[in-house]
Design an enzyme around this catalytic site. Structure first.
Site, PDB file in Angstrom:
ATOM      1  N   SER A  31       0.831  -1.202   0.000  1.00 42.94           N
ATOM      2  CA  SER A  31       0.000   0.000   0.000  1.00 42.94           C
ATOM      3  C   SER A  31       0.870   1.259   0.000  1.00 42.94           C
ATOM      4  O   SER A  31       1.646   1.475  -0.922  1.00 42.94           O
ATOM      5  CB  SER A  31      -0.962  -0.032   1.192  1.00 42.94           C
ATOM      6  OG  SER A  31      -1.912   0.989   1.122  1.00 42.94           O
ATOM      7  N   ASP A  53      -1.429   1.653  -4.266  1.00 35.86           N
ATOM      8  CA  ASP A  53      -2.247   0.519  -4.713  1.00 35.86           C
ATOM      9  C   ASP A  53      -3.686   0.944  -4.983  1.00 35.86           C
ATOM     10  O   ASP A  53      -4.549   0.097  -5.223  1.00 35.86           O
ATOM     11  CB  ASP A  53      -2.183  -0.650  -3.731  1.00 35.86           C
ATOM     12  CG  ASP A  53      -2.839  -0.350  -2.387  1.00 35.86           C
ATOM     13  OD1 ASP A  53      -2.811   0.821  -1.969  1.00 35.86           O
ATOM     14  OD2 ASP A  53      -3.376  -1.285  -1.759  1.00 35.86           O
TER      15      ASP A  53
END
Length: 572
Positions: free
Chosen positions: A145, A303
């Protein structure tokens, strides 16, 4: 220790990490070897996440292969026809992500489990979507992430399309421990494809996500999109192609991507920390917005499951909205869009603004609250849904939003489209994001939220235990009238509410204390799950006076917040 390290090197399929360990041994770096082998990366409800490197306490190919094997064994034991239903796997643009995804596929297919592997990088919400779209038993995203470049991760979705929760986390972890001491079996991906155990997800899959989301009635609000201009950054992540396509398809003609951050690059060369919440991370997209005089400056994290936005104010300056402000705006907007339908269930977490509950009440909608994390927001939403109350929206203050139920996780792409459409509708009425926020605050009160962390010594006693042993009666000179103790699942009352009987709390037990003050303020205290520190979340509420401007109310709330934080932190 030497025997354990030698065994690890023998099992390690990666010459790079083999050499890394041999180099540490040759250098006699006992401290680093101890750090690598003192334990194993812990698998939990967020899956795995850690620094890439050699050894069981790092992210590497062997850890991925063992983790995928453990997951596969658990799926076969828990889900009927898990092998035929299969697992969908996607990955982000980090340096090792594609290899890790292929390693996971090699382990699963060797167990006879079908794998659907994305043919290129994929935004995290596409994998959550794919679990339901393809009917798989689970999903995996290889992503860290918005963590720094040296990190990577392994995120798992259950068959319902949401992130795993207990007891699946501990069940999978137990199988990983078994896999770590047994011979590993891997299948060459060409052989897996030949045997029908590997299917590549190409453009049709990405198109299916686009078509499904853009058919969502909540994204059909087409008020003069051509009048709104948007500067956008993918922050060196995987969101640009999808974000630009989605905006274009719903009529936003003026979209300006930050070229230097558009393509996936796991080294994140233009940001110190690829998290839109971090200072400086939005600088380039705000500069792009200024260049084009854009209405909005928007970002996805690498992401693309989070969404951030800066909006031009009355003085022409771009100001970041907080995650709570975006969530509040979305709640108000989406409840209006869905008015008259059975989509009226909205939720947020215990540390996010309580204003969403007030907005839901004003719309006669249903509201729910969960522990922190989207795994709770979506799994609980599925439980709360009824025929007359379907899920509409959920958010958490850390820039996570989900609009509708096509993706049971946060989705920064649909959040981007929905926010752009909301902005266009307001502009068509001669209004702005700021004027809408002010209108909401005038109706319900000016809600201001903040978070602070206090570093603790590693051997410090648990702060929760101290506070439970000597419960405070006041914070910052204001009486505590309600205390929610999530560890005991009890709500008790004091001060002016002292005569009320205690109540039970319908949330999973957690070491969290929530104090509600006489003046409407709230303080949440919880220890960090990963570091020796305590996290404190603050909320103050100021009623806006009739002749008071937004800025004046904000200054009053900020002064109250500063006093609350200062005095509470000093008391700890």
């Amino acid at each position: 220790m030497n025997t354990i390290i030698s065994q690890w090197i023998t099992r390690d399929p990666d010459p790079k990490t083999q050499q890394e360990l041999k180099g540490l041994i040759d250098a006699g770096n006992e401290a680093e070897l101890q750090a690598r082998f003192s334990g194993r990366l812990e698998f939990g409800t967020a899956g795995l996440r850690g620094v890439v490197g050699a050894g069981p306490n790092r992210m590497n190919r062997l850890v991925i292969q063992e983790t995928a094997t453990g997951l596969g064994q658990y799926l076969l034991s828990q889900i009927e026809e898990a092998d035929h239903r299969g697992v969908v796997i996607g990955y982000d643009g980090r340096l090792d992500s594609k290899q890790f995804a292929q390693d996971a596929a090699a382990a699963l297919t060797a167990m006879g489990i079908k794998v659907y592997l994305t043919s290129k990088v994929a935004a995290t919400p596409l994998v959550a979507f794919g679990v339901k779209q393809l009917g798989t038993a689970a999903g995996i995203v290889v992503t860290a992430s918005h963590n720094p470049p040296e990190y990577n991760g392994f995120k798992v979705y259950w068959e319902n399309g949401a992130q795993i929760i207990a007891p699946h986390d501990s069940g999978i972890a137990a199988e990983i421990d078994k896999a770590a001491v047994q011979p590993l079996h891997l299948m060459d991906l060409e052989q897996a494809e030949h045997q029908g155990l590997l299917a590549w997800l190409g453009d049709d899959f990405y198109q299916a996500y686009l078509d499904t989301q853009l058919a969502n009635p909540l994204l059909q609000n087409h008020h003069q999109p051509e009048a709104v201009s948007i500067a956008y950054t993918a922050m060196h992540g995987v969101g640009a192609d999808m974000a630009e396509t989605m905006l274009n398809r719903v009529g936003f003609e003026h979209v300006y991507s930050v070229a230097a951050q558009r393509e996936p690059d796991g080294t994140f060369p233009t940001v110190n920390f690829p998290n839109p919440e971090e200072a400086g991370a939005m600088d380039l997209v705000i500069a792009e917005a200024k260049k084009h005089n854009a209405t909005l400056a928007c970002a996805n994290d690498p992401d693309a499951d989070r969404f951030a936005v800066a909006v031009r104010d009355l003085h022409g300056e771009y100001k970041m909205l907080t995650g709570d402000q975006v969530g509040i705006l979305f709640g108000h907007y989406l409840l209006n869009v869905a008015s008259g339908s059975n989509e009226n269930l909205v939720g947020t977490t215990i540390v996010s603004s309580s204003l969403l509950e007030k907005i839901a009440q004003a719309h006669q909608a249903n509201f729910y609250q969960t522990l922190t994390g989207f795994k709770w927001l979506t799994n609980v939403a599925m439980q709360k849904q009824t025929d007359t109350s379907q899920f509409l929206f959920a958010y958490e203050e850390a820039l996570g939003y989900t609009v509708g139920s096509k993706v049971w996780d946060k989705d920064g792409l649909t959040a981007l489209v929905a926010f752009a459409q909301m902005t266009a509708e307001l502009a068509a009425k001669g209004q702005s994001i700021w004027s809408q926020l002010e209108s909401i605050y005038r109706q319900h009160g000016f809600y201001l939220n903040a978070q602070r962390s206090i570093a603790l010594m590693p051997d410090s006693p648990a702060i929760g235990s101290i506070l439970r042993a000597s419960p405070p009666a006041r914070i910052a000179g204001i009486d505590i009238v309600q205390t929610d103790d999530l560890q005991t699942a009890q709500r008790t009352f004091s001060g002016s509410l002292a005569t009320k009987p205690a109540e039970s709390i319908d949330l999973p037990t957690s070491d969290v204390l929530i104090y509600h003050l006489e003046n409407g303020a709230r303080v949440v205290v919880r220890p960090s799950g990963t570091e020796p520190k305590v996290k404190c979340y603050y909320e103050v509420v100021e009623q806006m006076l009739e002749d008071e401007s937004y800025e004046e109310a904000k200054q009053r709330a900020e002064a109250q917040m500063a006093a609350l934080i200062s005095e509470h932190q000093a008391s700890l």
